[in-house]
Design an enzyme around this catalytic site. Structure first.
Site, PDB file in Angstrom:
ATOM      1  N   ASP A   1      -0.859   5.171 -10.060  1.00  0.00           N
ATOM      2  CA  ASP A   1      -1.008   3.803  -9.578  1.00  0.00           C
ATOM      3  C   ASP A   1      -1.365   4.001  -8.108  1.00  0.00           C
ATOM      4  O   ASP A   1      -0.514   4.405  -7.313  1.00  0.00           O
ATOM      5  CB  ASP A   1       0.299   3.022  -9.696  1.00  0.00           C
ATOM      6  CG  ASP A   1       0.133   1.602  -9.195  1.00  0.00           C
ATOM      7  OD1 ASP A   1      -0.526   1.417  -8.143  1.00  0.00           O
ATOM      8  OD2 ASP A   1       0.644   0.666  -9.824  1.00  0.00           O
ATOM      9  N   HIS A   2      -2.609   3.769  -7.758  1.00  0.00           N
ATOM     10  CA  HIS A   2      -3.038   4.209  -6.424  1.00  0.00           C
ATOM     11  C   HIS A   2      -2.303   3.472  -5.306  1.00  0.00           C
ATOM     12  O   HIS A   2      -2.262   3.942  -4.175  1.00  0.00           O
ATOM     13  CB  HIS A   2      -4.561   4.142  -6.269  1.00  0.00           C
ATOM     14  CG  HIS A   2      -5.108   2.774  -6.013  1.00  0.00           C
ATOM     15  ND1 HIS A   2      -5.335   1.869  -6.998  1.00  0.00           N
ATOM     16  CD2 HIS A   2      -5.479   2.163  -4.860  1.00  0.00           C
ATOM     17  CE1 HIS A   2      -5.825   0.755  -6.473  1.00  0.00           C
ATOM     18  NE2 HIS A   2      -5.927   0.902  -5.165  1.00  0.00           N
TER      19      HIS A   2
ATOM     20  N   HIS B   1       0.399  -2.658  -9.667  1.00  0.00           N
ATOM     21  CA  HIS B   1       0.520  -2.551  -8.212  1.00  0.00           C
ATOM     22  C   HIS B   1       1.639  -3.440  -7.633  1.00  0.00           C
ATOM     23  O   HIS B   1       2.485  -2.978  -6.885  1.00  0.00           O
ATOM     24  CB  HIS B   1      -0.796  -2.925  -7.528  1.00  0.00           C
ATOM     25  CG  HIS B   1      -1.987  -2.158  -8.022  1.00  0.00           C
ATOM     26  ND1 HIS B   1      -1.913  -0.846  -8.417  1.00  0.00           N
ATOM     27  CD2 HIS B   1      -3.283  -2.512  -8.183  1.00  0.00           C
ATOM     28  CE1 HIS B   1      -3.117  -0.433  -8.796  1.00  0.00           C
ATOM     29  NE2 HIS B   1      -3.968  -1.428  -8.672  1.00  0.00           N
TER      30      HIS B   1
END
Ligand code: BG6
Length: 484
Positions: free
Chosen positions: A177-178, A240
């Site tokens: 999950d960047h 996010h």
């Protein structure tokens, strides 16, 4: 500030989908930046793998162009780029067939860190995972990296977890999950757990509410097909924003260790109350002079998919009972900004005149742009004329406080890929976390689908639909203005 680059062990990294968009935009430019920072061992090797027929020279050309396009000019050094490209090669591999696998097996070294980046659609995860074993390429210490979307509901996410678990142990699986790779997200943990100042106040007794905003100015043009099947809830909230919520709300883990951190995040998700329809506002952007409407961008004139969503959530545990968390995210909004804003309560009793006004501390943790923190504190307005109170910022833009190098923080992908090589899973989602997040979001989506709710149209360049403002007004609160 002197930046410290801690070298990693040498590695072989295979990027399946090595000619895809993510590889081109993020993974390969990110690896080049790590190379430039001196972090990539000179004998590390990167293998692009995809179906297309290409040779090493063709792949190096492709990656060189990606660097040209996605790495800032000041970091583009011809000699360095050439040296980096020397560490790259290409293999034509058919994920569903036999082509390329034997060659891959001979190419990959057994005596170094092996990482396999599945930068491909989830439909290929199983095919690649089984072949990595069938051709005796992977071993018990190999790592695999997978991207979101990790499923589109609990059932599909569970099925994906099963597919991966058939070939790899959980400690080998790195679900990206960047947002977790962003500098300030980790700073949130440092602020909370490395300072004595905040943690005693970090609860419902002192915190009135929390707002988490991820606002974007771009629309979905170009990827409308994917997005229309997803929407803001699946694309942004389930991953996010929920990750940001977890890091803000979790109990202190006993140590900064992958499972200790992820156990605490999981408890937050499990403690989230179900939402009722009044807790949810969905929106879709209309058209303006600068661009088409969502319906045009998605090429689906009947679409009910949301490009904006605002939610009011409650966490049922001792720490947070009674403190709402408001989440909102949307496309084509006023500004690009991601932040977590913690609104503290007013002092229990004011010793000052009513004229002095009421004041409360506000802590803003900015993820982008200009990573930093801002704490609003109340002081006496300078000058004569009695005690007048005013809120002033204790602003700490990291670049100002730590020097220009702080502005040069690694991109989320760079950091996360290096964590894979180091074998550190702290900033990656565990399978049970992902499933728990879907378990919470699935009934919310099913609810609006069953009711046939239509998203409200909002003006591009605004803060979203009016109803989103009302969501907080009803509670006697206001959203922080969206501004970069
Ligand atoms: C992605 C979403 O995961 O995150 C996109 O699929 C979104 O829709 C993007 O635009 C936002 O990431 P960032 O890092 O630009 O805030």
């Amino acid at each position: 500030m002197v930046s410290r680059v801690i070298p990693v062990d040498t590695f072989d990294l295979v990027i399946f989908g090595g000619t895809g968009d993510l590889a081109r935009r993020k993974i390969l430019p990110g690896l080049y930046r790590r190379f430039l920072a001196g972090q990539m061992p000179t004998d590390a090797r990167i293998v692009g793998a995809a179906r297309g027929a290409l040779d090493d020279a063709g792949y190096r050309k492709f990656v060189g162009e990606a660097i040209e396009e996605f790495v800032s000019e000041k970091k583009r050094d011809k000699k360095k780029i050439a040296a980096f490209l020397d560490q790259l090669s290409y293999l034509t591999v058919d994920a569903r067939g036999t082509a390329g696998w034997k060659e891959l097996a001979t190419k990959i070294r057994k005596d170094c860190v092996q990482a396999f980046y599945f930068s491909v659609g989830p439909g290929l995860f199983g095919d690649i995972a089984t072949r990595l074993h069938k051709y005796k390429i992977a071993n018990d210490t190999s790592r695999i990296v997978v991207e979101k979307p990790f499923g589109r509901d609990l059932e599909s996410a569970h099925a994906l977890n099963e597919v991966l678990a058939a070939s790899f142990d959980e400690h080998q699986i790195y679900r990206i999950d960047h947002y977790l790779g962003k500098e300030t997200v980790q700073n949130l943990m440092a602020v909370r757990f490395a300072n004595v100042l905040f943690e005693p106040l970090w609860n419902a007794q002192y915190i009135d509410h929390v707002q988490i905003t991820v606002s974007e100015t771009v629309g979905v043009g170009g990827r409308g097909g994917y997005y229309d099947k997803s929407g803001a809830m699946r694309d942004m909230i389930q991953n996010h924003l929920m990750q940001l919520l977890c890091l803000t709300a979790m109990e202190p883990p006993s140590k900064f260790d992958p499972d200790a951190v992820r156990d605490e995040k999981l408890k937050v998700i499990r403690a989230l109350d179900d939402l009722v329809p009044d807790d949810i506002v969905r929106g879709q952007y209309g058209a303006d002079a600068d661009g088409p409407s969502y319906l045009e961008d998605s090429e689906n004139p009947d679409s009910r998919t949301e490009s904006f969503i605002a939610l009011r959530c409650h966490i049922s545990n001792w720490r947070w009972k009674g403190t709402p968390f408001y989440l909102r995210t949307g496309k084509r909004l006023k500004a690009r900004v991601s932040e977590i804003v913690v609104y503290f309560k007013e002092t229990p009793h004011s010793i000052f005149d009513e004229d002095a006004g009421s004041h409360a501390n506000v802590l803003t943790i900015r993820l982008q742009p200009d990573e930093g923190m801002d704490m609003r504190v109340t002081i006496k307005e300078p000058g004569p004329g009695g005690m007048r109170l005013v809120d002033v910022p204790l602003d700490m833009t990291f670049a100002d406080a730590l020097g220009p190098e702080a502005k040069d923080v690694p991109d989320a992908y760079e950091r996360l890929i290096m964590d894979v090589i180091r074998g550190n899973q702290t900033l990656f989602m565990r399978g049970d976390e992902v499933e728990a997040a879907w378990r919470w979001t699935d009934p919310i989506i099913a609810g609006w689908q069953a009711r046939g709710d239509k998203p409200k149209v909002y003006e591009p360049g605004s803060s979203g639909p009016e109803d989103a403002l009302m969501l907080l007004h009803q509670d006697g609160r206001r959203w922080r203005e969206i501004k970069s």
